[in-house]
Design an enzyme around this catalytic site. Structure first.
Site, PDB file in Angstrom:
ATOM      1  N   GLY A 247      14.249  11.836  25.185  1.00 50.12           N
ATOM      2  CA  GLY A 247      14.180  13.561  23.928  1.00 50.12           C
ATOM      3  C   GLY A 247      15.015  13.916  23.186  1.00 50.12           C
ATOM      4  O   GLY A 247      16.241  13.117  23.880  1.00 50.12           O
ATOM      5  N   LYS A 248      15.434  14.584  22.551  1.00 48.21           N
ATOM      6  CA  LYS A 248      16.576  15.360  21.763  1.00 48.21           C
ATOM      7  C   LYS A 248      16.991  16.084  23.371  1.00 48.21           C
ATOM      8  O   LYS A 248      18.358  15.822  23.230  1.00 48.21           O
ATOM      9  CB  LYS A 248      16.202  16.148  21.255  1.00 48.21           C
ATOM     10  CG  LYS A 248      16.404  15.762  19.684  1.00 48.21           C
ATOM     11  CD  LYS A 248      15.831  16.323  18.439  1.00 48.21           C
ATOM     12  CE  LYS A 248      15.917  15.384  17.250  1.00 48.21           C
ATOM     13  NZ  LYS A 248      14.604  16.653  16.122  1.00 48.21           N
ATOM     14  N   ARG A 249      16.423  16.133  24.162  1.00 45.84           N
ATOM     15  CA  ARG A 249      16.562  17.185  25.534  1.00 45.84           C
ATOM     16  C   ARG A 249      17.701  16.327  25.992  1.00 45.84           C
ATOM     17  O   ARG A 249      18.637  16.747  26.776  1.00 45.84           O
ATOM     18  CB  ARG A 249      15.893  17.857  26.143  1.00 45.84           C
ATOM     19  CG  ARG A 249      15.975  19.411  26.214  1.00 45.84           C
ATOM     20  CD  ARG A 249      14.901  20.048  26.726  1.00 45.84           C
ATOM     21  NE  ARG A 249      14.518  20.952  25.472  1.00 45.84           N
ATOM     22  CZ  ARG A 249      12.914  21.046  26.480  1.00 45.84           C
ATOM     23  NH1 ARG A 249      12.727  21.096  27.463  1.00 45.84           N
ATOM     24  NH2 ARG A 249      12.532  21.966  25.927  1.00 45.84           N
ATOM     25  N   ASP A 250      17.564  14.815  25.846  1.00 39.02           N
ATOM     26  CA  ASP A 250      18.363  14.161  27.407  1.00 39.02           C
ATOM     27  C   ASP A 250      19.435  13.062  26.472  1.00 39.02           C
ATOM     28  O   ASP A 250      19.708  12.224  27.278  1.00 39.02           O
ATOM     29  CB  ASP A 250      16.356  13.285  28.093  1.00 39.02           C
ATOM     30  CG  ASP A 250      15.557  13.411  27.964  1.00 39.02           C
ATOM     31  OD1 ASP A 250      15.482  13.861  29.438  1.00 39.02           O
ATOM     32  OD2 ASP A 250      14.805  13.459  27.433  1.00 39.02           O
ATOM     33  N   GLY A 251      19.818  13.964  25.329  1.00 40.52           N
ATOM     34  CA  GLY A 251      21.210  13.113  24.947  1.00 40.52           C
ATOM     35  C   GLY A 251      20.042  11.863  23.406  1.00 40.52           C
ATOM     36  O   GLY A 251      21.143  11.853  23.119  1.00 40.52           O
TER      37      GLY A 251
END
Ligand code: GLU
Length: 481
Positions: A247-251
């Site tokens: 996801g966006k939070r994991d890059g």
């Protein structure tokens, strides 16, 4: 076999991330491998989710990576326009066809009426199905009400997925879904099927979120008397650690951020190709022609593919190292005050930097000493002076200066410099333990003004004898201060 036609059909709902780009890449590679056509189509029928600027961004991202479409948005082709909002007439004509065949009807219910029907089903603990509430005599469809598909009698759907083998969906899978919304735009379910038929798409590659809707698509193909394309479901991309979707939070960032950070498109393509596909050999580095040659759907994996940025970085370094010196400087947007020295510094950068961003930073930090005269402190020049001895540094620097002056003219290599200077350090070593550092440290520090820098021989080979001697004289001057 008919010509292979694949398409990438993004919705303009924001930036492109690795997942979307990988879908485009696989579809493109597959088409190229089979000497087919690859289409870029924009699916913009959900106006609420649309994000301004997405379309140029999609075009720029694919262009950066060299994923070139044979027909599509901004290029035209036999099925233009390639943007769904400009194809509304076509969807309406397909809608009329379905109505005349008895496969579609105008939804007669208001929001409130639907709410009441849903609540009733819920109260009776049974699933709410539109098919149970079809109007006996539907009104003619005038475009102000949603148009619904009259789903065929409930049946089990089975199909073959090129990656996952036989798939099936239960009887609940197809209800009367909306074909055209009351705003006049078709739904994704309808529009993409119409377009895939019109554009003669033979192979559809996409993520697993579409598996559950496949029975809807199949029932539409059936109602329209069209043969469905082959489906290939790509594996999910997993966040580092491998336990959840990236996801966006994991890059999962904007693909163009990788360009800003100094990744090469050839590295990105190589990396993405292996994110869910493998060649069945040990080969890890692939140029685009090699990928086109090797790629096929039968080696696309079913299980999730782990996103590993460390691997991407080392792959990028591999492709950076393959560039000629001039290409390295130009493609990395590298700048320095002295073009000659910059060229000589490229091997150092190739050795140390994994992205061009890192290379650019090195030129302003660790390697800035190549371009700026360092300022030195007496204490640091003497940092490795041996206990009980004095003037070792000064004598060594004076001796080294002499040796550097007598170096051969022309391009120097670090090895030539080393061969000329090492005897002096070795002689110092012979006098007592650790003496080599008493020579090499002041030399390296005098040349670089930094506690960490490339080795002194490399520095001299880049700075040249004249500038090296002048920096060493500067250090001697400080010691004599
Ligand atoms: N517009 C859809 C999306 O962006 C395309 C899915 C498909 O390939 O059919 O997810």
């Amino acid at each position: 076999m008919n010509t292979v036609v694949t398409r990438f059909a993004p919705s303009p709902t924001g930036f492109m991330h690795v997942g979307g780009v990988r879908t485009a890449l696989y579809s493109w590679l597959f088409a190229k491998k089979h000497k087919g056509r690859f289409i870029l189509r924009i699916e913009d029928t959900d106006k609420e989710r649309e994000v301004q600027g997405s379309i140029p961004h999609i075009i720029e991202s694919l262009s950066w990576l060299g994923i070139a479409w044979d027909e599509g948005i901004d290029r035209g082709g036999p099925h233009a326009p390639y943007i769904q909002s400009e194809r509304l007439g076509l969807y309406r004509s397909y809608a009329q066809k379905l109505i005349s065949l008895g496969h579609a009807y105008a939804d007669p219910y208001s929001e409130d009426e639907l709410g009441a029907l849903r609540a009733k089903a819920e109260g009776e603990k049974r699933p709410f199905l539109f098919r149970d509430h079809r109007p006996e005599n539907p009104e003619p469809w005038d475009g102000t009400k949603p148009l619904r598909f009259r789903a065929p009698a409930i049946k089990r759907y089975e199909w073959n997925d090129l990656v996952r083998g036989n798939l099936s969906a239960g009887e609940e899978a197809v209800d009367d879904f909306i074909l055209i919304k009351s705003d006049g735009y078709p739904t994704y379910n309808f529009a993409h099927v119409v377009d895939d038929i019109e554009m003669q798409v033979t192979h559809v590659m996409r993520g697993e979120e579409f598996i559950s809707s496949t029975p809807k698509f199949l029932s539409l193909y059936e109602a329209l008397g069209a043969t469905p394309p082959a489906f290939a479901t790509l594996p999910v991309i997993l966040a580092p650690g491998g336990h959840k979707k990236l996801g966006k939070r994991d890059g999962a960032k904007d693909i163009l951020d990788y360009r800003t950070e100094g990744y090469l498109p050839e590295a990105m393509v190589n990396f993405l190709a292996l994110l869910g596909w493998n060649p069945g050999t040990e080969q890890e580095f692939f140029s685009v022609p090699e990928l086109i040659e090797a790629f096929d759907v039968d080696r696309i994996q079913v299980s999730g593919a782990g996103f590993d940025e460390t691997k991407l970085k080392s792959m990028n370094q591999y492709w950076m190292r393959k560039l000629s010196t001039d290409d390295f400087i130009q493609r990395g947007s590298l700048e320095a005050s002295d073009a000659r020295k910059l060229k000589l510094a490229v091997p150092l950068l190739k050795d140390r930097a994994q992205t061009f961003m890192e290379a650019r930073t090195m030129l302003t930090q660790e390697l800035s000493c190549l371009f700026e005269t360092p300022s030195l402190t007496r204490d640091l020049i003497l940092a490795k002076e041996l206990p009980g001895r004095s003037d070792t540094a000064k004598e060594a620097l004076a001796g080294l200066s002499e040796l550097i002056r007598s170096l051969p003219q022309g391009e120097l290599t670090a090895d030539t410099v080393k061969i000329a200077l090492m005897p002096l350090a070795d002689a110092e070593e012979a006098k007592g333990k650790g003496g080599r550092g008493a020579v090499l440290w002041p030399l390296r520090y005098a040349l670089s003004g930094q506690e960490r820098s490339p080795d002194p021989f490399t520095l001299i080979s880049i700075l040249g004898p004249e500038e090296s001697v002048s920096r060493i004289q500067n250090a001697i001057g400080i010691l004599e201060g």
